[in-house]
Design an enzyme around this catalytic site. Structure first.
Site, PDB file in Angstrom:
ATOM      1  CB  CYS A 178      37.360 -16.956  57.659  1.00  0.00           C
ATOM      2  SG  CYS A 178      35.965 -16.981  58.768  1.00  0.00           S
ATOM      3  CG  HIS A 227      36.330 -13.974  54.274  1.00  0.00           C
ATOM      4  ND1 HIS A 227      35.775 -15.218  54.096  1.00  0.00           N
ATOM      5  CD2 HIS A 227      36.005 -13.599  55.533  1.00  0.00           C
ATOM      6  CE1 HIS A 227      35.169 -15.582  55.209  1.00  0.00           C
ATOM      7  NE2 HIS A 227      35.280 -14.614  56.098  1.00  0.00           N
ATOM      8  CG  ASN A 282      31.843 -15.661  57.112  1.00  0.00           C
ATOM      9  OD1 ASN A 282      32.544 -16.465  56.501  1.00  0.00           O
ATOM     10  ND2 ASN A 282      32.308 -14.960  58.133  1.00  0.00           N
TER      11      ASN A 282
HETATM   12  O1  UT7 Z   1      34.864 -14.229  59.379  1.00  0.00           O
HETATM   13  C1  UT7 Z   1      34.830 -13.457  60.573  1.00  0.00           C
HETATM   14  C2  UT7 Z   1      33.401 -13.196  60.897  1.00  0.00           C
HETATM   15  N1  UT7 Z   1      33.062 -12.018  61.569  1.00  0.00           N
HETATM   16  C3  UT7 Z   1      32.709 -10.851  60.983  1.00  0.00           C
HETATM   17  O2  UT7 Z   1      32.978 -10.592  59.871  1.00  0.00           O
HETATM   18  C4  UT7 Z   1      31.960  -9.861  61.817  1.00  0.00           C
HETATM   19  C5  UT7 Z   1      32.263  -8.448  61.491  1.00  0.00           C
HETATM   20  N2  UT7 Z   1      31.269  -7.606  62.073  1.00  0.00           N
HETATM   21  C6  UT7 Z   1      30.075  -7.381  61.475  1.00  0.00           C
HETATM   22  O3  UT7 Z   1      29.820  -7.851  60.390  1.00  0.00           O
HETATM   23  C7  UT7 Z   1      29.091  -6.468  62.177  1.00  0.00           C
HETATM   24  O4  UT7 Z   1      29.712  -5.875  63.304  1.00  0.00           O
HETATM   25  C8  UT7 Z   1      27.807  -7.232  62.636  1.00  0.00           C
HETATM   26  C9  UT7 Z   1      26.965  -7.603  61.421  1.00  0.00           C
HETATM   27  C10 UT7 Z   1      28.171  -8.482  63.419  1.00  0.00           C
HETATM   28  C11 UT7 Z   1      26.919  -6.329  63.511  1.00  0.00           C
HETATM   29  O5  UT7 Z   1      26.636  -5.120  62.826  1.00  0.00           O
HETATM   30  P1  UT7 Z   1      26.815  -3.729  63.570  1.00  0.00           P
HETATM   31  O6  UT7 Z   1      26.393  -2.687  62.625  1.00  0.00           O
HETATM   32  O7  UT7 Z   1      28.225  -3.669  64.096  1.00  0.00           O
HETATM   33  O8  UT7 Z   1      25.741  -3.840  64.717  1.00  0.00           O
HETATM   34  P2  UT7 Z   1      25.940  -3.731  66.307  1.00  0.00           P
HETATM   35  O9  UT7 Z   1      26.682  -4.908  66.816  1.00  0.00           O
HETATM   36  O10 UT7 Z   1      26.429  -2.360  66.624  1.00  0.00           O
HETATM   37  O11 UT7 Z   1      24.444  -3.850  66.811  1.00  0.00           O
HETATM   38  C12 UT7 Z   1      23.484  -2.815  66.548  1.00  0.00           C
HETATM   39  C13 UT7 Z   1      22.155  -3.232  67.172  1.00  0.00           C
HETATM   40  C14 UT7 Z   1      22.289  -3.661  68.622  1.00  0.00           C
HETATM   41  O12 UT7 Z   1      21.127  -3.228  69.309  1.00  0.00           O
HETATM   42  P3  UT7 Z   1      21.158  -1.883  70.196  1.00  0.00           P
HETATM   43  O13 UT7 Z   1      22.217  -2.114  71.246  1.00  0.00           O
HETATM   44  O14 UT7 Z   1      21.537  -0.785  69.249  1.00  0.00           O
HETATM   45  O15 UT7 Z   1      19.780  -1.787  70.727  1.00  0.00           O
HETATM   46  C15 UT7 Z   1      22.271  -5.169  68.533  1.00  0.00           C
HETATM   47  O16 UT7 Z   1      21.763  -5.781  69.721  1.00  0.00           O
HETATM   48  O17 UT7 Z   1      21.622  -4.342  66.457  1.00  0.00           O
HETATM   49  C16 UT7 Z   1      21.313  -5.381  67.393  1.00  0.00           C
HETATM   50  N3  UT7 Z   1      21.482  -6.665  66.729  1.00  0.00           N
HETATM   51  C17 UT7 Z   1      20.526  -7.250  65.995  1.00  0.00           C
HETATM   52  N4  UT7 Z   1      19.267  -6.878  65.721  1.00  0.00           N
HETATM   53  C18 UT7 Z   1      18.538  -7.701  64.941  1.00  0.00           C
HETATM   54  C19 UT7 Z   1      22.599  -7.449  66.697  1.00  0.00           C
HETATM   55  N5  UT7 Z   1      22.368  -8.541  65.954  1.00  0.00           N
HETATM   56  C20 UT7 Z   1      21.084  -8.435  65.515  1.00  0.00           C
HETATM   57  C21 UT7 Z   1      20.285  -9.246  64.693  1.00  0.00           C
HETATM   58  N6  UT7 Z   1      19.006  -8.833  64.434  1.00  0.00           N
HETATM   59  N7  UT7 Z   1      20.714 -10.404  64.144  1.00  0.00           N
END
Ligand code: UT7
Length: 385
Positions: free
Chosen positions: A111, A251, A281
């Site tokens: 990125c 970014h 992104n």
């Molecule tokens: O350029 C580099 C790119 N990468 C990034 O910038 C990623 C940086 N990280 C993030 O932006 C965030 O960590 C995410 C958006 C990827 C995830 O958000 P989060 O608040 O950290 O969520 P999480 O991973 O803790 O997941 C929370 C819940 C989980 O379910 P349970 O275990 O609580 O039941 C996930 O399985 O949300 C679930 N989940 C979703 N639910 C619906 C994960 N992805 C999704 C989804 N839709 N797309």
């Protein structure tokens, strides 16, 4: 002292829009989750290759700078979605433009590729070996996206923008004022695309059968830390305070990350330019597309100081401080467009998903129609022509 000033800018966004509702037709997700956790509502899916997006963006950036392709000494293709490993994709852009006097190089730091490319071109300009450079930030991520993994598929989109950098005269204080490049290589395993590269020329994973390793929460923490510290570094080295920054163009991977970084950098959100809602992104295209839109929307006043922090796989991070000159409008425009797209974004994505399913199926049987030569090698056959 010679500096590199941004004198031209242009973007090229593929027209097909993929909404959160589109994603929910094949993923266990919904608009409320994606919007609340990321701020993203839409992203674009490209119907053409990255070099085609780059050609259009580059023509616009050259017209904006009032330069011809033959005036370029360097073309930098900042991307992690190069069309081939050999030859590089910068050469395809050079060819399309007819920039026959230019060197051509790809820069891949995920990125941050556009901003690492900006630093590369800036260094060559300051060293005196280049006077006019084109730096492209472009991604066509959709072909290798892990479309059935809701943890990544909802976050990314395709896009492209380019800038022209020109050597300034002595005593001119415009251009790239300070840059900081960094990398948390101890976290390189937390963002990885499997199935792309020579590591995968083995029996377990077929080339092109991509799957993403993605530790979202850890990336989140390191992104905030890396962008925050790089931003503080460039401000300190330039001898300016957050109040001197007219606009932050970061970014844009997640609205919450941007809010944390802005807070750490001491810049209120009113002075942060956002595109994350409509484009998601776009990896290395994110910062240059936002920069072009900030200029188009009149958010960059003459002599503005801009801060551009970014991070990506590696985990690379960086920040760049750029002073604009008096001119913040194009010298000229050009009549060039992409070929029309006759499909919806959802149709394009479903085609990619179907292709990938075929590829996985054929990989399991080590014989199939997609990459017959690769399959033969994987199967240990000598029948490769
Ligand atoms: O350029 C580099 C790119 N990468 C990034 O910038 C990623 C940086 N990280 C993030 O932006 C965030 O960590 C995410 C958006 C990827 C995830 O958000 P989060 O608040 O950290 O969520 P999480 O991973 O803790 O997941 C929370 C819940 C989980 O379910 P349970 O275990 O609580 O039941 C996930 O399985 O949300 C679930 N989940 C979703 N639910 C619906 C994960 N992805 C999704 C989804 N839709 N797309």
């Amino acid at each position: 002292m010679t500096r590199a000033a941004i004198t031209g800018w242009g973007k090229c966004m593929p027209p097909a829009v993929l909404t959160n509702a589109d994603l929910a037709t094949f993923l266990d997700t919904d608009d409320a989750w994606i919007t609340q956790r990321t701020g993203i509502q839409q992203r674009r899916i490209s119907h053409v290759l990255g070099s085609e997006l780059s050609y259009v963006a580059a023509k616009r950036a050259l017209a904006c700078a009032g330069l011809a392709a033959k005036d370029l000494d360097l073309v930098v293709y900042g991307s992690c979605s190069s069309e081939e490993v050999v030859p590089n994709t910068a050469s395809a852009v050079q060819y399309r433009l007819g920039a026959w006097n230019a060197g051509a190089m790809d820069v891949n730091t995920a990125c941050t590729s556009f901003l690492y490319g900006l630093s590369t071109a800036n260094g060559l300009i300051r060293a005196g070996s280049v006077r006019n450079a084109l730096v492209v930030g472009v991604e066509n991520i959709s072909p290798f996206m892990d479309w059935d993994n809701r943890g990544v598929a909802v976050l990314f989109g395709d896009g492209c923008a380019a800038v022209v950098l020109q050597a300034t005269g002595d005593g001119d204080d415009t251009g790239l004022v300070a840059d900081k490049l960094g990398c948390y290589a101890d976290s390189r395993q937390i963002l990885r695309v499997r199935g792309h590269g020579t590591t995968y020329s083995n029996r377990e994973v077929t080339y092109g059968d991509t799957a993403w390793d993605f530790d979202g929460q850890e990336i989140f923490k390191r992104a905030v830390h890396g962008m925050g510290s790089a931003a503080a570094d460039v401000l300190a080295r330039a001898g300016v305070t957050p109040d001197d920054v007219h606009l932050c163009v970061p970014h844009q991977a997640n609205l919450r990350i941007i809010e944390f970084v802005a807070k750490r950098a001491g810049i209120p959100m009113e002075r942060v330019f956002l595109t994350v809602r409509k484009y998601g992104n776009m990896s290395s295209a994110t910062v240059p597309v936002a920069l072009v839109e900030a200029l188009e929307e009149g958010r960059v006043a003459p002599r503005s100081l801009l801060l551009m922090p970014a991070f990506g796989a590696g985990l690379t991070f960086c920040a760049h401080l750029v002073r604009f000159g008096e001119r913040v409008t194009p010298i000229d425009t050009v009549d060039v467009e992409l070929p029309p797209c006759d499909k919806t974004a959802l149709q394009l994505v479903n085609e990619l998903r179907a292709l990938k399913k075929n590829r996985s199926r054929s990989a399991k049987g080590l014989a199939g129609p997609i990459f017959p030569e690769t399959q033969a090698v994987l199967a240990g056959s000598t029948a490769v022509a």
